[in-house]
Design an enzyme around this catalytic site. Structure first.
Site, PDB file in Angstrom:
ATOM      1  N   LYS A  77       0.832  -1.210   0.000  1.00 53.62           N
ATOM      2  CA  LYS A  77       0.000   0.000   0.000  1.00 53.62           C
ATOM      3  C   LYS A  77       0.865   1.259   0.000  1.00 53.62           C
ATOM      4  O   LYS A  77       0.619   2.202  -0.744  1.00 53.62           O
ATOM      5  CB  LYS A  77      -0.925   0.020   1.228  1.00 53.62           C
ATOM      6  CG  LYS A  77      -1.791  -1.217   1.381  1.00 53.62           C
ATOM      7  CD  LYS A  77      -2.648  -1.180   2.627  1.00 53.62           C
ATOM      8  CE  LYS A  77      -1.900  -1.130   3.939  1.00 53.62           C
ATOM      9  NZ  LYS A  77      -1.064  -2.318   4.249  1.00 53.62           N
TER      10      LYS A  77
ATOM     11  N   ARG B 249      -9.057   0.611   9.698  1.00 52.64           N
ATOM     12  CA  ARG B 249      -8.531  -0.727   9.981  1.00 52.64           C
ATOM     13  C   ARG B 249      -9.469  -1.540  10.836  1.00 52.64           C
ATOM     14  O   ARG B 249      -9.110  -2.637  11.252  1.00 52.64           O
ATOM     15  CB  ARG B 249      -7.182  -0.606  10.696  1.00 52.64           C
ATOM     16  CG  ARG B 249      -6.109  -0.063   9.809  1.00 52.64           C
ATOM     17  CD  ARG B 249      -4.877   0.184  10.625  1.00 52.64           C
ATOM     18  NE  ARG B 249      -3.931  -0.851  10.379  1.00 52.64           N
ATOM     19  CZ  ARG B 249      -2.801  -0.655   9.695  1.00 52.64           C
ATOM     20  NH1 ARG B 249      -2.511   0.514   9.194  1.00 52.64           N
ATOM     21  NH2 ARG B 249      -1.969  -1.641   9.523  1.00 52.64           N
TER      22      ARG B 249
ATOM     23  N   ARG C 218      12.176  -5.300   4.519  1.00 55.28           N
ATOM     24  CA  ARG C 218      11.936  -3.867   4.295  1.00 55.28           C
ATOM     25  C   ARG C 218      12.951  -3.024   5.075  1.00 55.28           C
ATOM     26  O   ARG C 218      13.285  -3.309   6.213  1.00 55.28           O
ATOM     27  CB  ARG C 218      10.532  -3.495   4.751  1.00 55.28           C
ATOM     28  CG  ARG C 218      10.312  -1.971   4.742  1.00 55.28           C
ATOM     29  CD  ARG C 218       8.887  -1.566   4.843  1.00 55.28           C
ATOM     30  NE  ARG C 218       8.185  -2.149   5.970  1.00 55.28           N
ATOM     31  CZ  ARG C 218       6.867  -2.113   6.109  1.00 55.28           C
ATOM     32  NH1 ARG C 218       6.126  -1.522   5.201  1.00 55.28           N
ATOM     33  NH2 ARG C 218       6.300  -2.673   7.154  1.00 55.28           N
TER      34      ARG C 218
ATOM     35  N   ARG D 161      12.093  -1.291  10.736  1.00 50.70           N
ATOM     36  CA  ARG D 161      11.053  -0.937  11.702  1.00 50.70           C
ATOM     37  C   ARG D 161      10.966  -1.994  12.800  1.00 50.70           C
ATOM     38  O   ARG D 161      11.095  -3.179  12.527  1.00 50.70           O
ATOM     39  CB  ARG D 161       9.694  -0.844  10.988  1.00 50.70           C
ATOM     40  CG  ARG D 161       9.474   0.478  10.295  1.00 50.70           C
ATOM     41  CD  ARG D 161       8.284   0.513   9.368  1.00 50.70           C
ATOM     42  NE  ARG D 161       7.063  -0.118   9.838  1.00 50.70           N
ATOM     43  CZ  ARG D 161       5.913  -0.119   9.153  1.00 50.70           C
ATOM     44  NH1 ARG D 161       5.851   0.503   7.978  1.00 50.70           N
ATOM     45  NH2 ARG D 161       4.847  -0.718   9.611  1.00 50.70           N
TER      46      ARG D 161
ATOM     47  N   ARG E 112       0.665  -8.651  14.038  1.00 50.05           N
ATOM     48  CA  ARG E 112       0.016  -7.758  13.056  1.00 50.05           C
ATOM     49  C   ARG E 112      -0.912  -8.553  12.148  1.00 50.05           C
ATOM     50  O   ARG E 112      -1.985  -8.093  11.783  1.00 50.05           O
ATOM     51  CB  ARG E 112       1.071  -7.010  12.243  1.00 50.05           C
ATOM     52  CG  ARG E 112       1.790  -5.954  13.066  1.00 50.05           C
ATOM     53  CD  ARG E 112       3.050  -5.484  12.387  1.00 50.05           C
ATOM     54  NE  ARG E 112       2.806  -4.738  11.170  1.00 50.05           N
ATOM     55  CZ  ARG E 112       3.745  -4.512  10.250  1.00 50.05           C
ATOM     56  NH1 ARG E 112       4.972  -4.967  10.434  1.00 50.05           N
ATOM     57  NH2 ARG E 112       3.464  -3.825   9.179  1.00 50.05           N
TER      58      ARG E 112
HETATM   59  P1  AP5 Z   1       5.031  -1.499   1.711  1.00 52.86           P
HETATM   60  O1  AP5 Z   1       4.632  -0.744   0.505  1.00 52.86           O
HETATM   61  O2  AP5 Z   1       5.797  -0.783   2.761  1.00 52.86           O
HETATM   62  O3  AP5 Z   1       3.757  -2.278   2.306  1.00 52.86           O
HETATM   63  P2  AP5 Z   1       2.526  -1.725   3.149  1.00 52.86           P
HETATM   64  O4  AP5 Z   1       1.308  -2.410   2.653  1.00 52.86           O
HETATM   65  O5  AP5 Z   1       2.524  -0.231   3.164  1.00 52.86           O
HETATM   66  O6  AP5 Z   1       2.945  -2.338   4.527  1.00 52.86           O
HETATM   67  P3  AP5 Z   1       2.937  -1.750   6.001  1.00 52.86           P
HETATM   68  O7  AP5 Z   1       3.614  -2.793   6.840  1.00 52.86           O
HETATM   69  O8  AP5 Z   1       3.513  -0.363   6.094  1.00 52.86           O
HETATM   70  O9  AP5 Z   1       1.433  -1.715   6.284  1.00 52.86           O
HETATM   71  P4  AP5 Z   1       0.784  -1.788   7.615  1.00 52.86           P
HETATM   72  O10 AP5 Z   1      -0.611  -1.479   7.244  1.00 52.86           O
HETATM   73  O11 AP5 Z   1       0.987  -2.999   8.413  1.00 52.86           O
HETATM   74  O12 AP5 Z   1       1.611  -0.722   8.458  1.00 52.86           O
HETATM   75  P5  AP5 Z   1       1.365   0.810   8.758  1.00 52.86           P
HETATM   76  O13 AP5 Z   1       2.645   1.524   8.600  1.00 52.86           O
HETATM   77  O14 AP5 Z   1       0.177   1.319   8.033  1.00 52.86           O
HETATM   78  O15 AP5 Z   1       5.871  -2.772   1.213  1.00 52.86           O
HETATM   79  C1  AP5 Z   1       6.473  -3.670   2.121  1.00 52.86           C
HETATM   80  C2  AP5 Z   1       7.836  -4.113   1.561  1.00 52.86           C
HETATM   81  O16 AP5 Z   1       7.626  -4.864   0.350  1.00 52.86           O
HETATM   82  C3  AP5 Z   1       8.770  -2.956   1.171  1.00 52.86           C
HETATM   83  O17 AP5 Z   1      10.072  -3.326   1.480  1.00 52.86           O
HETATM   84  C4  AP5 Z   1       8.603  -2.810  -0.355  1.00 52.86           C
HETATM   85  O18 AP5 Z   1       9.777  -2.355  -0.978  1.00 52.86           O
HETATM   86  C5  AP5 Z   1       8.256  -4.237  -0.772  1.00 52.86           C
HETATM   87  N1  AP5 Z   1       7.282  -4.304  -1.847  1.00 52.86           N
HETATM   88  C6  AP5 Z   1       6.172  -3.523  -2.001  1.00 52.86           C
HETATM   89  N2  AP5 Z   1       5.472  -3.906  -3.084  1.00 52.86           N
HETATM   90  C7  AP5 Z   1       6.136  -4.952  -3.612  1.00 52.86           C
HETATM   91  C8  AP5 Z   1       5.898  -5.801  -4.739  1.00 52.86           C
HETATM   92  N3  AP5 Z   1       4.837  -5.616  -5.525  1.00 52.86           N
HETATM   93  N4  AP5 Z   1       6.792  -6.789  -4.993  1.00 52.86           N
HETATM   94  C9  AP5 Z   1       7.849  -6.985  -4.196  1.00 52.86           C
HETATM   95  N5  AP5 Z   1       8.142  -6.220  -3.126  1.00 52.86           N
HETATM   96  C10 AP5 Z   1       7.290  -5.221  -2.830  1.00 52.86           C
HETATM   97  O19 AP5 Z   1       0.949   0.735  10.293  1.00 52.86           O
HETATM   98  C11 AP5 Z   1       1.905   0.387  11.270  1.00 52.86           C
HETATM   99  C12 AP5 Z   1       1.256   0.406  12.638  1.00 52.86           C
HETATM  100  O20 AP5 Z   1       0.707   1.719  12.924  1.00 52.86           O
HETATM  101  C13 AP5 Z   1       0.062  -0.550  12.843  1.00 52.86           C
HETATM  102  O21 AP5 Z   1       0.476  -1.864  13.145  1.00 52.86           O
HETATM  103  C14 AP5 Z   1      -0.664   0.133  13.990  1.00 52.86           C
HETATM  104  O22 AP5 Z   1       0.001  -0.103  15.204  1.00 52.86           O
HETATM  105  C15 AP5 Z   1      -0.516   1.604  13.645  1.00 52.86           C
HETATM  106  N6  AP5 Z   1      -1.626   2.076  12.799  1.00 52.86           N
HETATM  107  C16 AP5 Z   1      -1.553   2.510  11.511  1.00 52.86           C
HETATM  108  N7  AP5 Z   1      -2.776   2.851  11.063  1.00 52.86           N
HETATM  109  C17 AP5 Z   1      -3.634   2.635  12.096  1.00 52.86           C
HETATM  110  C18 AP5 Z   1      -5.040   2.781  12.244  1.00 52.86           C
HETATM  111  N8  AP5 Z   1      -5.829   3.214  11.243  1.00 52.86           N
HETATM  112  N9  AP5 Z   1      -5.588   2.448  13.439  1.00 52.86           N
HETATM  113  C19 AP5 Z   1      -4.835   1.995  14.458  1.00 52.86           C
HETATM  114  N10 AP5 Z   1      -3.497   1.822  14.377  1.00 52.86           N
HETATM  115  C20 AP5 Z   1      -2.906   2.138  13.206  1.00 52.86           C
END
Ligand code: AP5
Length: 220
Positions: free
Chosen positions: A18, A93, A132, A165, A176
């Site tokens: 994402k 979420r 990552r 991270r 997660r």
């Molecule tokens: P990446 O693009 O970083 O993936 P992502 O879907 O953004 O993954 P996240 O882990 O950031 O999502 P998340 O929803 O768990 O975490 P968030 O930061 O929102 O890609 C991942 C890796 O793969 C990278 O290395 C990239 O290079 C590689 N890649 C990407 N696409 C690829 C492809 N097509 N092929 C190969 N490789 C690829 O949230 C973190 C924390 O914040 C949560 O756990 C929670 O504690 C808190 N939080 C965030 N939002 C909320 C909310 N709304 N409510 C409550 N808590 C929240």
């Protein structure tokens, strides 16, 4: 779909891409990428009140309490920055957040163009998450195999230091996934029933996934 006023939500498991797609799309269509995870991590770095409250939840792979994320997202969506569109990544979420977003959109008289679901089996994202690396300075995201920086440990964009991270450690990733299955996955039905739900195969390579995304959104 008008790319000048794109208003989309990105939904999908951790590591489904994402953030990566949000950054590429935001550059292409010139709308802000509002990634709630990034906003929370910035708050943690700045040691703000929000950051202090959020840190323990993020590091444990749990959802940050709704009262913190709902207000934060509402504030962003109602700001001038989002006047001409947004890519909302990582919110909602759970069902409480989804209902809160519906309310905010009505209040702000905003209609979503689409909810894009990044479909990928959880078994495929473990490697993406453990590999990552993120820039401490500008937040750019790399992967040690799939998207390596030119120089190991150094951000191509700003020269900042790359780090792993805390929530990308194996034990936290498991939590997660559990949280995703229990709280976020039910949103697929929520949005399917509302219409405007678009699903893309997020298991392909980065260029191929962006091709699918641009195609379903009608962007050249
Ligand atoms: P990446 O693009 O970083 O993936 P992502 O879907 O953004 O993954 P996240 O882990 O950031 O999502 P998340 O929803 O768990 O975490 P968030 O930061 O929102 O890609 C991942 C890796 O793969 C990278 O290395 C990239 O290079 C590689 N890649 C990407 N696409 C690829 C492809 N097509 N092929 C190969 N490789 C690829 O949230 C973190 C924390 O914040 C949560 O756990 C929670 O504690 C808190 N939080 C965030 N939002 C909320 C909310 N709304 N409510 C409550 N808590 C929240």
């Amino acid at each position: 779909m008008s790319k000048e006023a794109l208003r989309v939500v990105f939904l999908g498991p951790p590591g489904s891409g994402k953030g990566t797609m949000g950054k590429i799309l935001a550059e292409k269509v010139t709308v802000p990428h509002i990634a709630v995870g990034d906003l929370l991590r910035e708050a943690v770095r700045a040691e703000s009140e929000l950051g202090k409250k959020a840190a323990e939840f993020i590091n444990a792979g749990k959802l940050v309490p709704d009262e913190l994320t709902i207000g934060l997202t509402r504030e962003k969506l109602s700001s001038g920055e989002c006047k001409h569109g947004f890519i909302l990544d990582g919110f909602p979420r759970n069902l409480v957040q989804a209902e809160a977003l519906e309310k905010t959109l009505v209040e702000l008289n905003i209609k979503l163009d689409a909810v894009v679901y990044f479909a990928i089996p959880l078994s495929l994202v473990v490697d993406r998450l453990t590999g990552r690396r993120s820039c401490k300075n500008c937040g750019a995201v790399y992967h040690i195999k799939n998207k390596p920086p030119k120089k190991e440990g150094v951000c191509d964009a700003c020269g900042g230091e790359l780090y792993q991270r805390k929530d990308d450690q194996k034990e936290v990733i498991e939590n997660r996934f559990k949280v995703y299955d229990e709280q976020t996955a039910p949103l697929v039905n929520f949005y399917v029933n509302k219409g405007k739900f678009l699903e893309i195969d997020a298991s392909l390579g980065i260029d191929a996934v962006f091709g699918r995304l641009a195609s379903v959104l009608g962007i050249n």
